[in-house]
Design a protein around this motif. Structure first.
Motif, short mmCIF file in Angstrom:
data_model
loop_
_atom_site.label_atom_id
_atom_site.label_comp_id
_atom_site.label_asym_id
_atom_site.label_seq_id
_atom_site.Cartn_x
_atom_site.Cartn_y
_atom_site.Cartn_z
N ARG A 146 32.48 -42.83 -10.96
CA ARG A 146 32.60 -41.56 -11.59
C ARG A 146 33.29 -41.45 -12.78
NH1 ARG A 146 34.22 -38.05 -6.98
NH2 ARG A 146 31.86 -38.25 -6.43
N GLU A 147 34.48 -41.87 -12.96
CA GLU A 147 35.41 -41.94 -14.05
C GLU A 147 34.88 -42.79 -15.21
OE1 GLU A 147 39.06 -43.45 -12.68
OE2 GLU A 147 39.81 -41.55 -11.79
N ALA A 148 34.34 -43.79 -14.99
CA ALA A 148 33.58 -44.73 -16.29
C ALA A 148 32.46 -44.13 -16.61
CB ALA A 148 33.41 -46.02 -15.53
N THR A 149 31.66 -43.55 -15.89
CA THR A 149 30.17 -43.26 -16.19
C THR A 149 29.76 -41.67 -16.06
OG1 THR A 149 29.12 -43.60 -14.05
CG2 THR A 149 29.79 -45.46 -15.43
N GLY A 150 30.56 -41.20 -15.18
CA GLY A 150 30.10 -39.78 -14.94
C GLY A 150 29.22 -39.70 -13.79
N GLN A 151 28.68 -40.94 -13.17
CA GLN A 151 27.71 -40.71 -12.13
C GLN A 151 28.34 -40.90 -11.01
OE1 GLN A 151 24.27 -43.26 -12.26
NE2 GLN A 151 24.45 -43.50 -14.59
N THR A 152 27.72 -40.18 -9.90
CA THR A 152 28.29 -40.50 -8.55
C THR A 152 27.35 -41.42 -7.76
OG1 THR A 152 29.14 -38.16 -8.31
CG2 THR A 152 28.86 -39.51 -5.90
N ILE A 153 27.76 -42.44 -7.37
CA ILE A 153 26.88 -43.64 -6.77
C ILE A 153 26.16 -42.91 -5.48
CG2 ILE A 153 28.04 -45.31 -7.90
CD1 ILE A 153 29.48 -46.00 -4.98
#
Length: 299
Positions: A146-153
């Motif tokens: 989340r911190e690196a990409t803004g995505q929630t896995i």
């Protein structure tokens, strides 16, 4: 998963020919997703008593350097070919790559690739972990991506395919929608977990480039033909299938292999337009379509 049971009791037995057909968006016959494994291998990882990280004594410079080709060269070659033919990756990510080689992760994110967790390092295994340790890895994966990409896995592929009896229950509890750790079917299938829900998305060992080149000793042309045969058979069946192409760019991204792989992408992309059979997609989109179809059926 109940320990000591005669089978893992993770899913029901439903014969393939007795199922109601799945219809993918646009009436497509087969959902095709590509899963690049963006990984980080430590040169001298902590020892796990259940399994050695390297076949040779540590530090294995040759093994490390071979795999380091992926992040230095192979990823870029593989990713450019995928983008050229309209394929977005669903990334099996060693989340430590976000710190070690952020340029690779940023490039994949800029291409609108999806990320799911492949553990922290591919040289640290789940064998022997207690619940607190396993929870810490899941929480670290969610936070780091989340911190690196803004995505929630939304998905999980266990590091080096190593598990504990509680792995699937835990990832469902933490909100994951799918697992890639079961190889039992050519269609999505619900997994029995203690809390919430979880879907098994077909991944593949049979057409994984690691198996193709390391286990089956295929030539690049043989591997490409295997992928095309896999696609053509799945696309010809009526039930709504899934084809996953799992990749490691230190293998498929080699100069002598990438051309044959591009022919596969060209072949599938040619069958993806109006009236074609291929739905070129990502793992999370497959999960969404499957869950939506179950709601329409009232399940």
């Amino acid at each position: 998963m109940r320990e000591g049971a005669p089978d893992p009791e993770l899913y029901d037995f439903t014969p393939y020919r007795a199922r109601k057909p799945i219809v993918w968006p646009g009436g497509k016959k087969v959902a095709v997703w590509v899963s690049p494994n963006l990984e980080y291998y430590e040169i001298d990882p902590p020892a796990n008593p259940h399994r050695k990280s390297w076949a040779k004594p540590h530090p294995d410079v040759v093994g490390y350097a071979h795999r380091d080709h992926a992040n230095r060269v192979g990823h870029w070659r593989m990713a450019d070919v995928m983008s050229k033919h309209g394929f977005k990756g669903s990334v099996s990510l060693s989340v430590a790559l976000c710190q070690h080689h952020p340029d690779v992760v940023q490039d994949a994110n800029a291409r609108d690739w999806e990320f799911f967790s492949h553990g922290i390092y591919n040289t640290r295994y789940s064998y022997g972990m207690d619940e607190a340790q396993e929870r810490a890895i899941i929480e670290d994966s969610i936070r780091t991506v989340r911190e690196a990409t803004g995505q929630t896995i939304r998905g999980w592929l266990a590091p080096a395919l190593t598990h504990t009896p509680r792995t699937l229950d835990l990832i469902a509890e933490y909100g994951m929608d799918y697992t890639c750790d079961l190889y039992h079917d050519d269609q999505p299938f619900p997994v029995k977990v203690a809390k919430r829900r979880l879907l098994s998305i077909p991944y593949s060992l049979e057409v994984n480039d690691h198996y193709g080149f390391f286990i089956y000793n295929m030539s690049p042309r043989d591997y490409a033909q295997t992928l095309i045969r896999q696609y053509e058979r799945l696309a010809a069946e009526e039930s709504g299938t899934v084809m996953c192409i799992p990749l490691h760019s230190y293998l498929i991204g080699q100069p002598h292999r990438i051309g044959a792989f591009e022919e596969v992408l060209r072949h599938i992309a040619a069958d993806a337009g109006e009236g074609g059979r291929a739905w070129i997609t990502r793992a999370g989109d497959i999960a969404d379509a499957w869950y939506a179809s179950q709601q329409e059926d009232g399940q």
